[in-house]
Structures are given as structure tokens and as C-alpha cells.
Design a protein around this motif. Structure first.
Motif, PDB file in Angstrom:
ATOM      1  N   ASP A  32     -14.179   3.608  -4.572  1.00 42.74           N
ATOM      2  CA  ASP A  32     -14.142   2.335  -3.980  1.00 42.74           C
ATOM      3  C   ASP A  32     -15.299   1.691  -4.108  1.00 42.74           C
ATOM      4  OD1 ASP A  32     -14.952   0.725  -1.458  1.00 42.74           O
ATOM      5  OD2 ASP A  32     -13.173   1.138  -0.665  1.00 42.74           O
ATOM      6  N   GLN A  42      -7.375  -5.441  -4.778  1.00 42.53           N
ATOM      7  CA  GLN A  42      -6.825  -4.090  -4.387  1.00 42.53           C
ATOM      8  C   GLN A  42      -7.246  -3.047  -5.279  1.00 42.53           C
ATOM      9  OE1 GLN A  42      -2.483  -5.661  -4.073  1.00 42.53           O
ATOM     10  NE2 GLN A  42      -2.558  -4.108  -2.624  1.00 42.53           N
ATOM     11  N   ARG A  56      -5.386  -0.110  -1.794  1.00 47.06           N
ATOM     12  CA  ARG A  56      -6.173  -0.609  -0.665  1.00 47.06           C
ATOM     13  C   ARG A  56      -6.483  -2.027  -0.751  1.00 47.06           C
ATOM     14  NH1 ARG A  56     -10.502   1.557   0.183  1.00 47.06           N
ATOM     15  NH2 ARG A  56     -10.709   0.933   2.418  1.00 47.06           N
ATOM     16  N   TYR A 106     -12.922   8.177   1.020  1.00 49.64           N
ATOM     17  CA  TYR A 106     -12.322   7.004   0.273  1.00 49.64           C
ATOM     18  C   TYR A 106     -12.990   7.325  -1.122  1.00 49.64           C
ATOM     19  CZ  TYR A 106     -12.112   4.157   4.381  1.00 49.64           C
ATOM     20  OH  TYR A 106     -11.883   3.825   5.724  1.00 49.64           O
ATOM     21  N   GLU A 129       0.825  -1.338  -0.175  1.00 47.50           N
ATOM     22  CA  GLU A 129       0.101  -0.133   0.005  1.00 47.50           C
ATOM     23  C   GLU A 129       1.010   0.943   0.053  1.00 47.50           C
ATOM     24  OE1 GLU A 129      -3.704   0.444   2.651  1.00 47.50           O
ATOM     25  OE2 GLU A 129      -2.432   1.720   3.606  1.00 47.50           O
ATOM     26  N   GLN A 179      -7.712   6.317  -0.787  1.00 49.64           N
ATOM     27  CA  GLN A 179      -7.802   7.023   0.300  1.00 49.64           C
ATOM     28  C   GLN A 179      -7.211   8.509   0.315  1.00 49.64           C
ATOM     29  OE1 GLN A 179      -7.878   4.613   3.755  1.00 49.64           O
ATOM     30  NE2 GLN A 179      -8.263   6.238   5.335  1.00 49.64           N
TER      31      GLN A 179
END
Length: 707
Positions: A597, A560, A540, A594, A508, A564
Motif C-alpha cells: 500500500d 485499486q 482495495r 496492509y 474487492e 490486506q
């Protein structure tokens, strides 16, 4: 509501701060052999302001020459506050937000990013396993390094690091005794002794002993209060092997046993959403639950001044952490009055943390450019083994009812140990280009090796900074830095087959852009800082469950994706506003979201308030009497990832007073502090399933004698 306006006003106003001034006297014309070391005692020195943070640049570089936002919290301030743990220390920096205290751990976020227990904390620059309440009595100062710090310390989060600097041996004799208590009957005894062990002063020592018995305001369902028993021993020695070589050795041991508390519960639906379930201050763990921790740190550091321009620093530390956790695992429910499930367990954990580093630090000139140069390497060896026994089925209990836990970890077979080895090499150069311009450039290569296929990680972490100094007392800087946190491969569980089982996950990565300014005002007595930052994290790890198993029987997929992003600004001040007035304060605005996502796009992480601020002041009425006033503001935060449960904003006020006097050449002081002066009800850190209830008004009394 009208209160919001005053909260923001308080947040802005609390950006003002002060620090006491430092006086240095020097006698001239005296032969070196006859120089006498003199300790000047008094309350009117600038103990609120610290000029450097060793952790920020791995060297004693002035904060004004550090292109990074750093807050240094000195022990003088936290001693005034009668701080009992790291959470109370870090409340002096508004960029740090408290998280869950489940199972007697204190968790934190910096700039909205959670600090990892294994790589978010340092002690004297060594990585530190922080799975327990950190002892604060041995600390000289706490340094909060904002933003990615992977260039110097390897794997770490994007928000920053906390470096705890321990107290050092002294040439002059110190023998201090302290005692404090509060209205719940908690007690803490402290002894601090230091000085030279021989006439030449070539061997020096510092030793501390702390015995603490704490009675908490929270209690179990049967009415028994939670208690804690802690014993801390600390010893460090300095040996001047030659005029240029100093060896420092350190040992400390923390034995800490306490009742177990997994946190309070909040309603997650209905008309009562966000309110505490059951009676405030009641613990859902059963009263026999406990946690017993023993931590030993043994290490040595060597400093060699090779010549006037170069020095070498070498260090090693071995941390041995053992913990027994005997718990009841209460299961969250909104109707515990009808009974709630517990599943007793007994678990023993063994962590071994071995760290080492070597640094070469030099000053040299190339042409018209001056260099402050660093090249070094560090390593971490990690070992963990668990032995645990769990009851097979959960049991339903009523509030106040207990059961006999028939579990013993010694009856279970130890699990296979987990190990990894981490190595890093770094180089950094702070270059003075002109009288007004400085540039920082650095890069690091990391390698982590872990047993099992696909568990090795590699990373390159750069850092760049530029400093402009328009005056001798002000600077403006910009920086770019990266962080990385290794991830292992996807391992599916028996009941949840995963599409990507065995996939090697990428590290990350966090990237920060920061612009800031620092000013020393009032003849250097007041340090004011401000910074704006933009931090973005990618890679992430996201796990999604399917409504129905796919054609191969998979019920979830781990991948992944998403980002963020946290951006905001912060201001701070530490120092002296007048002859008798000292202040430390800070504020932060944070917009944390976020991005991209599949389930959390546009949501805010748990415990990431938009506004936060703090202030602590000292006003010296006379030479003997000083008054303190403090306040902490934390804005609204979410208690769930879906952002449906809100914890209200709060302001907590504190008050204190110290009276000093001398009796038979012994300096004495008595202090009274009132925490949460107006008995404000508030929710502290943690999600809705493990939230910490803020402590009500608590009056503390302390006595200290310096012989």
C-alpha cells in the motif's frame, strides 16, 4: 507492563468452556393419535451448546460436518447476561470486535474485517439492512460465520457474516412476562406468547412485545443524559398447509428514537495522545440532536418436503427502513474549550430491501458416495433515497452552549434515488467418501446491475472443504473460500477533480485458507473448536491527494492497489464441564496488516487487536440458585490508520445470580447482574474522532414469570 502477561494468560485460559446436556425421553408403544407433547422445564439442560447453524450451510447440517469455523450464541446465554443489544450478544465471540457506535449504529469486525451494513448481516438467511441497533429479544440464536461466505450469500466481506435466527412458533402454550431495570433508571418490559391456534396444532403463533426506555450514563455538555425510547412488535405464524408443506409468515416493527451521539474524541498529538478530550462521558452533539428510526420487516417462507430425500425452501422478505437524523455535526478539535464548530442538518433516509431465495436440498447416493446436495438462487433489490437540508456555514459554540437549528429536510428537494439489483446462483455438495472422509465443493455466480455506466459487477465464488473424522466425536478440516464486494465507478467531487473519474472499479476479492478441528467431549456435552486462518484481500480502493494540482487541474487519484492480509488462530468451547458447571468461551490471536500500500504498508487496521478473549460461566448451587461469572479481554488496538494512537488493552469482569421458584404453578425468577464489576475505565470501538467510552459499573435487576 506486567499486566500484559496476565492478559495473554487469561486469553489462553478462557479457551475452556462448557455446555448443559440435553435429555430426550421417548415413550414407545403409544398410538400416534394419542401422543401428548411434553415440555420438560428445568435449568440443568445443555442450553449453552447448539449442534447446528442453519446459516453456515443453508441447511440443518451438524457443526461437526461443517468445514468452517462457526460460533452459535444461544438466547439462553444472552438472556442470562441481560443483553440489550447485538454488541452485548457478540461479545461472546472473541473473533468479533466492536467498532464505532456513532449515530446510534453498532458496527463490528470479524477477524479484523469490518462488516458492511448492507451485506454483513442476515436474518434467517435473508440479507438485512442493519443501520440501527438490532433488536435481540426476538432472537433464538446468533450465528457468527467466520471467513468468506460469498459462495452461499453473494456479496459480503472476507471476515464473515452474522446470521440472526428469530424465535419460532410452538405447539405448546407459552406466556412469559419480563421486566428489567438498572441503576440509571432504564426499564424494559417484555411479553412473549406462543402456542397452537387450533386443536390440531396445524396453525401456530409466536408474538412478542418489547417496550424499552433507556437512560444512558453519557450526557450532553449541559448535563442532560442521553435517552432512548424503543417499541418492538413481533408476530410470526406457521400454517401446515398439508402434511408436507408449511408456510411461515413474519412481521416485525421497530420504532426507535434516541438522542444523537457521534462519539468521543481522543488527543491525536502531544503528551496527551490517546487520552480522552474533555470530560469522559460528555457528548459533543448538541442536546436537541436526535435520531428517529422506524423499521418494518414483512416476509414469508415456504418449506415443502417433496419426499423422504428432497425438500424445497422458498422465502421472501421486504424491509422498509425510514430514518430522520437531526444532528449538529460537531467538528473534531483538540481544544474544544476554546470553542468547536457545529453544522446543523436535518436528513431523512428511505431504504427498501427486498430479498428472496429458493433452495432445493436433497440426499442421494452415487455408487458408494453419499451426497447432501444444495442448489439454489437468491436475489436482492436495493432502493435508497435521501432528502436533507444542511446549514450553509458552520457555527462555533462553547461547551454547554446551544443554538437554534433552522433546518427542515422537508424544505429540500429529494435526491435522485439509488437502486441496484443483485442475483446469484449456487450449487453445493457435501460428499461422504468413506466413514472417515467427507468433501465439500461449491460454486456461485453473481451478477449486480446498477444504474449508470460501468456499475455492473460479475463474480464467481468457489468453496472447497475436506473433513477427516478420526473418531465419532472429532473432526479435522481444511477449507478454501472466496468473498467479493462490488465497487462502483470513481465519481469525482466538484472541489476534488480525480484523474480516474469514471473508472469502473473491480470488485474487492478476499481469499481464505483455513485449517481447523472440532471435538465433542464429555459424552457430547462440550464442543471444543480451534482454527488457523489466512485471509488476503486484493483490489482495495485507495485515494491519494496531490500536494499540487497536476497539469489538468486534478488534485487526487483513486485507484485499486495494495492488499490486506489477516492471519491468526482462534479457539472456543461451549458446553458442560460438570453436573452443575457450564461455560462458553473463546480466544483469538490476529495479525492484521496492509500490504503493498503506498501509504499504509505494514500498518494495522483500526480496532484489530492482536489478542482477544471472553468467558461466561454458570454454576448451579442448588436447583433454585445459579451463579454467573464472566470476563471480556480486548488487547491493544489502534485508533488511527497511521498507528500512532493506541487504545490500551482492558479486562472487564461481570457477575450475576439467578434465583428460581414456583408459585401457584407459575415459574418465576429474579436475576441480578453487575456489569463491569470493578468499574474499569476503558475505550471501546471507534477511531479517535468517534470512539465509544466503555460503560462503568452498572447493576441490573430482572424479573420473569412464566405462566
Amino acid at each position: 507492563m506486567s499486566f500484559k502477561l496476565s492478559c495473554v494468560g487469561f486469553a489462553v485460559c478462557s479457551a475452556l468452556a462448557s455446555v448443559p446436556a440435553v435429555a430426550v425421553a421417548e415413550d414407545a408403544g403409544v398410538e400416534t393419535a394419542n401422543i401428548e407433547r411434553i415440555s420438560v422445564m428445568g435449568s440443568r439442560f445443555n442450553d449453552y451448546k447448539v449442534g447446528s447453524a442453519a446459516g453456515a450451510m443453508r441447511g440443518d447440517i451438524d457443526l461437526m460436518d461443517t468445514p468452517q469455523s462457526v460460533t452459535v450464541i444461544p438466547d439462553f446465554v444472552t438472556d442470562e447476561q441481560l443483553a440489550r443489544n447485538l454488541a452485548e450478544v457478540l461479545s461472546n465471540d472473541s473473533s468479533v470486535t466492536a467498532g464505532s457506535e456513532k449515530w446510534n449504529r453498532q458496527q463490528f469486525s470479524i477477524r479484523g474485517f469490518a462488516l458492511d451494513s448492507g451485506n454483513g448481516f442476515l436474518v434467517n438467511g435473508h440479507q438485512h439492512w442493519s443501520h440501527y441497533v438490532q433488536p435481540v429479544e426476538t432472537l433464538q440464536q446468533v450465528e457468527v460465520l467466520k471467513g468468506p461466505s460469498s459462495m452461499l450469500y453473494g456479496q459480503s466481506g472476507p471476515g464473515g457474516l452474522v446470521n440472526m435466527v428469530t424465535k419460532k412458533p410452538t405447539y405448546d402454550r407459552i406466556f412469559d412476562l419480563g421486566f428489567d431495570t438498572d441503576e440509571y433508571g432504564s426499564t424494559r418490559f417484555q411479553m412473549d406468547a406462543a402456542g397452537s391456534a387450533n386443536e390440531e396444532g396445524s396453525v401456530r403463533y409466536r408474538t412478542m412485545l418489547v417496550k424499552q426506555d433507556t437512560t444512558y450514563w453519557t450526557e450532553y455538555q449541559n448535563g442532560e443524559n442521553k435517552e432512548r425510547d424503543r417499541l418492538l412488535t413481533f408476530l410470526t405464524l406457521d400454517f401446515d398447509l398439508t402434511d408436507d408443506v408449511t408456510l411461515s409468515v413474519k412481521y416485525d416493527n421497530t420504532s426507535d428514537k434516541a438522542g444523537l451521539d457521534s462519539g468521543a474524541w481522543l488527543y491525536s498529538s502531544g503528551d496527551k495522545i490517546g487520552q480522552v478530550i474533555g470530560e469522559e462521558g460528555k457528548i459533543w452533539e448538541l442536546p436537541w440532536a436526535f435520531i428517529d428510526i422506524n423499521v418494518v420487516n414483512m416476509g414469508a417462507d415456504l418449506q415443502w418436503h417433496i419426499n423422504d430425500d428432497w425438500q424445497m425452501k422458498l422465502g421472501y422478505n421486504h424491509q422498509q427502513y425510514e430514518r430522520q437524523r437531526f444532528g449538529s455535526s460537531p467538528t473534531y478539535t483538540e481544544t474544544p474549550e476554546n470553542g468547536y464548530k457545529v453544522k446543523p442538518f436535518d436528513r431523512h433516509d428511505d431504504w427498501q430491501y427486498k430479498t428472496a431465495y429458493v433452495d432445493f436440498i436433497g440426499n442421494f447416493t452415487t455408487g458408494s458416495f453419499e451426497h447432501q446436495f444444495l442448489i439454489g438462487a437468491n436475489m436482492l433489490d436495493y432502493y435508497y433515497q435521501q432528502q436533507a437540508q444542511y446549514t450553509k456555514d458552520a457555527v462555533v459554540v462553547m461547551p454547554g452552549q446551544s443554538i437554534n437549528p433552522n433546518v427542515n429536510y422537508q424544505n429540500a428537494t429529494p435526491k435522485n434515488p439509488s437502486e441496484y439489483h443483485h442475483y446469484g446462483f449456487y450449487i453445493q455438495d457435501l460428499i461422504t467418501l468413506t466413514d472417515s472422509w467427507k468433501a465439500l465443493a461449491g460454486v456461485r455466480y453473481d451478477e449486480q446491475k446498477k444504474d449508470g455506466a460501468g456499475n455492473n459487477a460479475y463474480a464467481v465464488s468457489p468453496k472447497f472443504g475436506l473433513i477427516y473424522e478420526p473418531t465419532d466425536f472429532g473432526s479435522i478440516y481444511v477449507n478454501y473460500s472466496k468473498s467479493f464486494t462490488p465497487k462502483s465507478s470513481v465519481v469525482e467531487s466538484k472541489d476534488k477533480p480525480d484523474v480516474n473519474d469514471g473508472l469502473n472499479l473491480k470488485p474487492e476479492y478476499g481469499t481464505q485458507y483455513e485449517i481447523g478441528t472440532k471435538w465433542e467431549l464429555f459424552d457430547g456435552g462440550l464442543l471444543m473448536t480451534a482454527a488457523a486462518f489466512d485471509i488476503n484481500v486484493e483490489n482495495r480502493v485507495i485515494t491519494r491527494e496531490f500536494d499540487q494540482p497536476d497539469e489538468n487541474g486534478h488534485v487526487q487519484i483513486t485507484s485499486q492497489e495494495g492488499e490486506q492480509n489477516h492471519k491468526g488462530f482462534e479457539m472456543g468451547a461451549q458446553g458442560q464441564l460438570g453436573d452443575s458447571w457450564f461455560v462458553t468461551s473463546s480466544m483469538m490471536y490476529l495479525n492484521a496488516k496492509y500490504k503493498n500500500d503506498p501509504t499504509l504498508d505494514g500498518k494495522t487496521p483500526i480496532d484489530a487487536p492482536k489478542w482477544s478473549a471472553n468467558v461466561w460461566t454458570r454454576y448451579e448451587m442448588t436447583e433454585e440458585l445459579a451463579l454467573n461469572f464472566g470476563a471480556v479481554y480486548v488487547g491493544e488496538r489502534f485508533a488511527d490508520t497511521g498507528n500512532t494512537i493506541v487504545k490500551d488493552a482492558f479486562v472487564r469482569f461481570d457477575l450475576g445470580a439467578t434465583y428460581n421458584w414456583t408459585y401457584s404453578d407459575t415459574e418465576m425468577s429474579v436475576r441480578m447482574n453487575v456489569k463491569n464489576l470493578f468499574d474499569t475505565d476503558y475505550l471501546d470501538g471507534g477511531s479517535y474522532k468517534e470512539v465509544t467510552i466503555g460503560e462503568g459499573r452498572n447493576i441490573g435487576l430482572a424479573f420473569e414469570a412464566k405462566f
